[in-house]
Design a protein around this motif. Sequence first.
Motif, short mmCIF file in Angstrom:
data_model
loop_
_atom_site.label_atom_id
_atom_site.label_comp_id
_atom_site.label_asym_id
_atom_site.label_seq_id
_atom_site.Cartn_x
_atom_site.Cartn_y
_atom_site.Cartn_z
N LEU A 43 0.84 -1.21 0.00
CA LEU A 43 0.00 0.00 0.00
C LEU A 43 0.88 1.26 0.00
N SER A 44 1.91 1.25 0.83
CA SER A 44 2.77 2.44 0.90
C SER A 44 3.51 2.65 -0.43
N ALA A 45 3.89 1.56 -1.08
CA ALA A 45 4.58 1.70 -2.37
C ALA A 45 3.66 2.37 -3.39
N LYS A 46 2.39 2.02 -3.34
CA LYS A 46 1.44 2.62 -4.31
C LYS A 46 1.09 4.05 -3.92
N ALA A 47 1.23 4.38 -2.61
CA ALA A 47 0.89 5.73 -2.15
C ALA A 47 2.00 6.73 -2.51
N GLY A 48 3.21 6.24 -2.79
CA GLY A 48 4.33 7.13 -3.13
C GLY A 48 5.24 7.36 -1.94
N ASP A 49 6.17 8.31 -2.07
CA ASP A 49 7.17 8.53 -1.03
C ASP A 49 6.53 9.29 0.15
N LEU A 50 6.47 8.64 1.31
CA LEU A 50 5.81 9.25 2.47
C LEU A 50 6.84 9.86 3.44
N LYS A 51 8.10 9.79 3.09
CA LYS A 51 9.18 10.28 3.96
C LYS A 51 8.97 11.75 4.34
N GLY A 55 0.69 11.99 8.80
CA GLY A 55 -0.53 11.32 8.35
C GLY A 55 -1.53 11.07 9.46
N VAL A 56 -2.72 10.62 9.03
CA VAL A 56 -3.78 10.24 9.96
C VAL A 56 -4.23 8.82 9.59
N ASP A 57 -4.25 7.93 10.59
CA ASP A 57 -4.75 6.56 10.37
C ASP A 57 -6.17 6.49 10.94
N LEU A 58 -7.14 6.30 10.05
CA LEU A 58 -8.54 6.24 10.49
C LEU A 58 -8.90 4.79 10.81
N CYS A 59 -9.36 4.54 12.03
CA CYS A 59 -9.59 3.19 12.58
C CYS A 59 -8.25 2.51 12.80
N CYS A 60 -7.41 3.16 13.59
CA CYS A 60 -6.01 2.73 13.74
C CYS A 60 -5.83 1.52 14.63
N CYS A 61 -6.88 1.15 15.41
CA CYS A 61 -6.78 0.06 16.37
C CYS A 61 -5.60 0.32 17.31
N SER A 62 -4.71 -0.65 17.53
CA SER A 62 -3.62 -0.41 18.48
C SER A 62 -2.43 0.31 17.82
N GLY A 63 -2.62 0.79 16.59
CA GLY A 63 -1.60 1.66 15.99
C GLY A 63 -0.47 0.95 15.28
N ALA A 64 -0.63 -0.34 14.97
CA ALA A 64 0.46 -1.07 14.30
C ALA A 64 0.78 -0.44 12.94
N GLY A 65 -0.26 0.04 12.26
CA GLY A 65 -0.06 0.68 10.96
C GLY A 65 0.78 1.95 11.10
N MET A 66 0.53 2.70 12.17
CA MET A 66 1.28 3.95 12.39
C MET A 66 2.73 3.64 12.73
N ARG A 67 2.93 2.61 13.56
CA ARG A 67 4.32 2.26 13.90
C ARG A 67 5.05 1.75 12.66
N PHE A 68 4.32 1.04 11.79
CA PHE A 68 4.92 0.62 10.51
C PHE A 68 5.36 1.85 9.70
N LEU A 69 4.47 2.84 9.60
CA LEU A 69 4.75 4.01 8.76
C LEU A 69 5.94 4.82 9.28
N VAL A 70 6.04 4.92 10.62
CA VAL A 70 7.15 5.66 11.22
C VAL A 70 8.47 4.89 11.00
N ARG A 71 8.42 3.57 11.24
CA ARG A 71 9.64 2.75 11.18
C ARG A 71 10.11 2.49 9.75
N PHE A 72 9.19 2.14 8.86
CA PHE A 72 9.58 1.69 7.51
C PHE A 72 9.49 2.77 6.44
N CYS A 73 8.69 3.82 6.68
CA CYS A 73 8.49 4.82 5.62
C CYS A 73 8.98 6.21 6.02
N ASN A 74 9.60 6.28 7.21
CA ASN A 74 10.14 7.56 7.70
C ASN A 74 9.11 8.68 7.76
N VAL A 75 7.89 8.31 8.09
CA VAL A 75 6.84 9.31 8.32
C VAL A 75 7.19 10.02 9.64
#
Length: 267
Positions: A43-51, A55-75
């Motif tokens: 998904l991040s590859a298709k979204a483009g460079d997020l460095k 961002g805002v994660d809608l329905c983030c649950c425990s935030g695993a998606g956000m931790r992914f974005l910070v760690r792997f995409c330099n958000v």
Amino acid sequence: MRSINGIGLENVQAVYSGPEGDLWELIMGEQIHIGGLASSLALSAKAGDLKGLKGVDLCCCSGAGMRFLVRFCNVVGMTGVDATEKVILRGQDRCRQEGSSDKIRFVHRDVGDTGLIAGAADFVWGEDAWCYVEDKASLIREAVRIVKAGGILAFTDWVEGEIPLTPDEGKRLLTFMKFPNILNVQDYKVLLEKNGCRVIVAEDTAQFASHVDLYLDMLKKQLTYDALKIIGFDMALMQSLACEMMFMQKLAHEGKLVQGRFVAVKK
Ligand SMILES: C[S@@+](CC[C@H](N)C(=O)[O-])C[C@H]1O[C@@H](n2cnc3c(N)ncnc32)[C@H](O)[C@@H]1O
């Protein structure tokens, strides 16, 4: 859009405050979506460079998606919105443990009315969760409102496939999953365009069926004890959950239930 009556946010909050939510985490992992890390990377590859973006994660649950974005995409900063207190507390704890609390904050709200500042996000993110939201029109309107002009909306979701569900299948699936309704790929495309977005990606990830096979295999061959423990060793409940999972497996293999992936730009 296919809908049923009598399922709402309270039902979803009950799922994610209780054993059912823990069961989903057992079989899917901390990232409660089909395909885990590989799906987030796709998904991040298709979204483009997020460095360097926020961002805002809608329905983030425990935030695993956000931790992914910070760690792997330099958000550089993420705000996660979720309506279930238990998962937010769990997420804040996990962020502290991973040392990412300074970059990630949680907001306890309904995603249809986040209270976030208009146009302040560079992108909006969502993974396999918007299927739980009753008012999809308000959700998309809100997602578009909080992202800046030229910003990205990137999300995956459980959607109806090209082969339509029968009314009975739809009712059974939505009741089991506690989805008030389910869209198809085209429905999301139309909704995004109506709200002033240019849709870049609207596709079936083609990975749903193989992953339901995997979850059922793990439950049968490895995680049976752990799953039973979560539900208080209730054998009858385990049987009925397995039966509904096998029903979903059948729908997935028939192409009636798929994971959709979407990327759109706010014009
Ligand atoms: C499947 S989990 C999300 C998984 C997460 N995106 C991930 O990839 O790990 C679904 C989440 O949606 C949240 N949710 C459902 N409806 C909501 C609503 N109307 N407003 C806010 N959160 C909602 C639930 O509380 C739950 O935490």
